[in-house]
Design an enzyme around this catalytic site. Structure first.
Site, mmCIF file in Angstrom:
data_model
loop_
_atom_site.group_PDB
_atom_site.id
_atom_site.type_symbol
_atom_site.label_atom_id
_atom_site.label_comp_id
_atom_site.label_asym_id
_atom_site.label_seq_id
_atom_site.Cartn_x
_atom_site.Cartn_y
_atom_site.Cartn_z
ATOM 1 N N LYS A 135 0.839 -1.206 0.000
ATOM 2 C CA LYS A 135 0.000 0.000 0.000
ATOM 3 C C LYS A 135 0.868 1.248 0.000
ATOM 4 C CE LYS A 135 -4.194 -1.867 2.051
ATOM 5 N NZ LYS A 135 -4.988 -2.000 3.253
ATOM 6 N N LYS A 217 -3.892 -10.776 -6.809
ATOM 7 C CA LYS A 217 -5.150 -11.229 -6.206
ATOM 8 C C LYS A 217 -6.327 -10.407 -6.746
ATOM 9 C CE LYS A 217 -5.866 -8.488 -2.118
ATOM 10 N NZ LYS A 217 -6.042 -8.248 -0.730
ATOM 11 N N LYS A 220 -11.141 -5.491 -5.066
ATOM 12 C CA LYS A 220 -12.198 -4.537 -5.413
ATOM 13 C C LYS A 220 -11.614 -3.197 -5.839
ATOM 14 C CE LYS A 220 -12.765 -4.354 -0.410
ATOM 15 N NZ LYS A 220 -13.494 -5.012 0.640
HETATM 16 P P1 TYM Z 1 -10.706 -6.983 3.238
HETATM 17 O O1 TYM Z 1 -11.824 -6.029 3.451
HETATM 18 O O2 TYM Z 1 -9.633 -6.590 2.281
HETATM 19 O O3 TYM Z 1 -11.275 -8.392 2.773
HETATM 20 C C1 TYM Z 1 -12.253 -9.094 3.513
HETATM 21 C C2 TYM Z 1 -11.928 -10.559 3.513
HETATM 22 O O4 TYM Z 1 -11.856 -11.060 2.170
HETATM 23 C C3 TYM Z 1 -10.633 -11.766 1.974
HETATM 24 N N1 TYM Z 1 -10.207 -11.564 0.581
HETATM 25 C C4 TYM Z 1 -9.889 -12.554 -0.262
HETATM 26 N N2 TYM Z 1 -9.873 -13.887 -0.114
HETATM 27 C C5 TYM Z 1 -9.507 -14.628 -1.176
HETATM 28 N N3 TYM Z 1 -9.175 -14.104 -2.380
HETATM 29 C C6 TYM Z 1 -9.173 -12.753 -2.580
HETATM 30 N N4 TYM Z 1 -8.865 -12.253 -3.778
HETATM 31 C C7 TYM Z 1 -9.548 -11.918 -1.487
HETATM 32 N N5 TYM Z 1 -9.669 -10.575 -1.342
HETATM 33 C C8 TYM Z 1 -10.063 -10.377 -0.064
HETATM 34 C C9 TYM Z 1 -9.659 -11.125 2.958
HETATM 35 O O5 TYM Z 1 -8.582 -12.002 3.250
HETATM 36 C C10 TYM Z 1 -10.549 -10.879 4.149
HETATM 37 O O6 TYM Z 1 -10.648 -12.042 4.942
HETATM 38 N N6 TYM Z 1 -7.788 -6.364 7.240
HETATM 39 C C11 TYM Z 1 -8.977 -6.993 6.755
HETATM 40 C C12 TYM Z 1 -10.239 -6.639 7.529
HETATM 41 C C13 TYM Z 1 -10.123 -6.829 9.016
HETATM 42 C C14 TYM Z 1 -10.178 -8.065 9.699
HETATM 43 C C15 TYM Z 1 -10.061 -7.738 11.092
HETATM 44 C C16 TYM Z 1 -10.302 -9.398 9.278
HETATM 45 C C17 TYM Z 1 -9.994 -5.839 9.938
HETATM 46 N N7 TYM Z 1 -9.956 -6.383 11.208
HETATM 47 C C18 TYM Z 1 -10.049 -8.732 12.068
HETATM 48 C C19 TYM Z 1 -10.292 -10.381 10.279
HETATM 49 C C20 TYM Z 1 -10.166 -10.036 11.647
HETATM 50 C C21 TYM Z 1 -9.191 -6.591 5.306
HETATM 51 O O7 TYM Z 1 -8.702 -5.605 4.858
HETATM 52 O O8 TYM Z 1 -10.062 -7.399 4.644
#
Ligand code: TYM
Length: 354
Positions: A135, A217, A220
């Site tokens: 990032k 990956k 969005k």
């Molecule tokens: P975020 O919002 O980017 O994504 C949400 C969840 O989707 C999964 N994910 C994917 N899995 C497989 N293939 C992909 N291409 C893909 N893109 C996204 C992410 O691994 C995630 O599980 N930091 C986290 C949010 C968060 C969180 C937490 C998660 C904040 N606090 C505590 C678990 C526990 C995030 O940015 O997810």
């Protein structure tokens, strides 16, 4: 560090609950950022698995808006996307009667615990976070401190609820390792306080890749809308994107790193159909990519159709969504406060007078 990630969707929830009685249910925490629309990657990597746990676990699922503002957000868009994400959680099958659904900024304890953990996190640890490095490259002009300490907030999210298991995609693995390190560090310094959580990742599709560049990956925030499938995409859009997805010139449906585009589609197919990779490869022996892509698209369309319909219905029912997040915040806060009270006592803060 020991291997921590349970990478097996075959595990039955009842196995994980083990001998515990209902009053001692294990705890799940997870969240997603309202920073855009949910993709098929978010669904397969995370949210689909969240639904698996809801009958046997005490589940907390949050819309993590505090995380989202580490990159600039338009206020009206952020507000809308927060509602949309909550609606999508429910549309994907998360039952608000069984799980606690809430908006992260409604539970102030996340920030309070983050501060405590900040004082115990080394700069070197945060410098090593690959997501931060990625990032940072993209947003050199807005390298804010929030982006740097983001993993500490994530650790606070998880530890506040004494989570046993955190269902996430592969990209969150390093953040979960940091969470475990911080929990152990606190416990060693002040005596047992936090449970040490484990990550839970699906066997296939822990990392769903971009349809246009299968070395990246699916995200969005990709500037090319053909690279991702949104849960809210209609059937035509889904079919078109899969048809146009980048493959290779080999022309044989095989599960190999050299054919990353086809491998990604096989993973998606396997996850959604419940068929094994081997079965899928043998089903398409001697058939071209055209028919494989078309049938993959059909499975994705049929899976997402009811999700999209329910999502659109829920968006029309804002009052219902408000009730869900309001009662969710009350429940989440009660749990979070309990942990935070312990933490404050252990570190030597004078207890508040009522
Ligand atoms: P975020 O919002 O980017 O994504 C949400 C969840 O989707 C999964 N994910 C994917 N899995 C497989 N293939 C992909 N291409 C893909 N893109 C996204 C992410 O691994 C995630 O599980 N930091 C986290 C949010 C968060 C969180 C937490 C998660 C904040 N606090 C505590 C678990 C526990 C995030 O940015 O997810």
């Amino acid at each position: 560090m020991s291997e921590i990630i349970k990478e097996n969707t075959e595990i039955k929830c009842s196995d994980l609950v083990g001998e515990k009685s209902n009053t001692e249910k294990k705890i799940i925490f997870s969240g997603a950022q309202p920073s855009g629309k949910m993709t098929l990657g978010n669904y397969l990597g995370a949210i689909k698995n969240w639904t698996m746990f809801q009958d046997d676990y005490e589940c907390y699922y949050s819309v993590v808006d505090l995380h989202a503002i580490t990159v600039p957000q338009d206020p009206a868009t952020l507000r809308r996307q927060t509602f949309e994400l909550l609606a999508q959680y429910i549309a994907c099958g998360i039952d608000p009667e069984k799980c606690t659904l809430f908006i992260q900024s409604h539970v102030i304890e996340h920030l309070e615990l983050m501060w405590v953990l900040n004082t115990m996190t080394y700069m070197g640890e945060l410098n090593r976070m690959t997501q931060f490095k990625d990032k940072a490259k993209k947003s050199e002009l807005n390298l804010n401190a929030g982006l740097f300490t983001y993993p500490v907030l994530m650790a606070a999210d998880i530890l506040l609820y004494q989570a046993d298991l955190v269902p996430v995609g592969e990209d969150q693995r390093q953040h979960i390792e940091l969470t475990r390190d911080l929990a152990n560090r606190f416990n060693n310094r002040f005596s047992d306080t936090f449970k040490i959580p484990e990550g839970f990742m699906p066997k296939e599709a822990a990392r769903v890749m971009s349809l246009q560049d299968p070395s990246k990956k699916m995200s969005k925030s990709d500037s090319d809308p053909n690279a991702f499938i949104l849960l809210a995409d209609d059937s035509d859009a889904i079919a078109r994107k899969i048809k146009r997805s980048v493959t290779d010139s080999v022309g044989v449906v095989r599960y190999s790193d050299e054919q990353a585009g086809i491998k990604n589609l096989i993973d998606i197919y396997a996850n959604l159909s419940g068929k094994s990779v081997e079965e899928i490869v043998s089903m398409y022996e001697g058939k071209g990519y055209g028919v494989f892509k078309q049938e993959t698209a059909e499975i994705v369309v049929e899976t997402l159709r009811p999700i999209r319909e329910k999502y659109l219905y829920l968006l029309e029912n804002k009052d219902y969504l408000k009730e869900i997040y309001a009662s969710g915040a009350v429940k989440a806060q009660a749990k979070a406060r309990k942990t935070l009270r312990k933490v404050y006592k252990k570190i030597g803060f004078v207890a508040r007078e009522r």
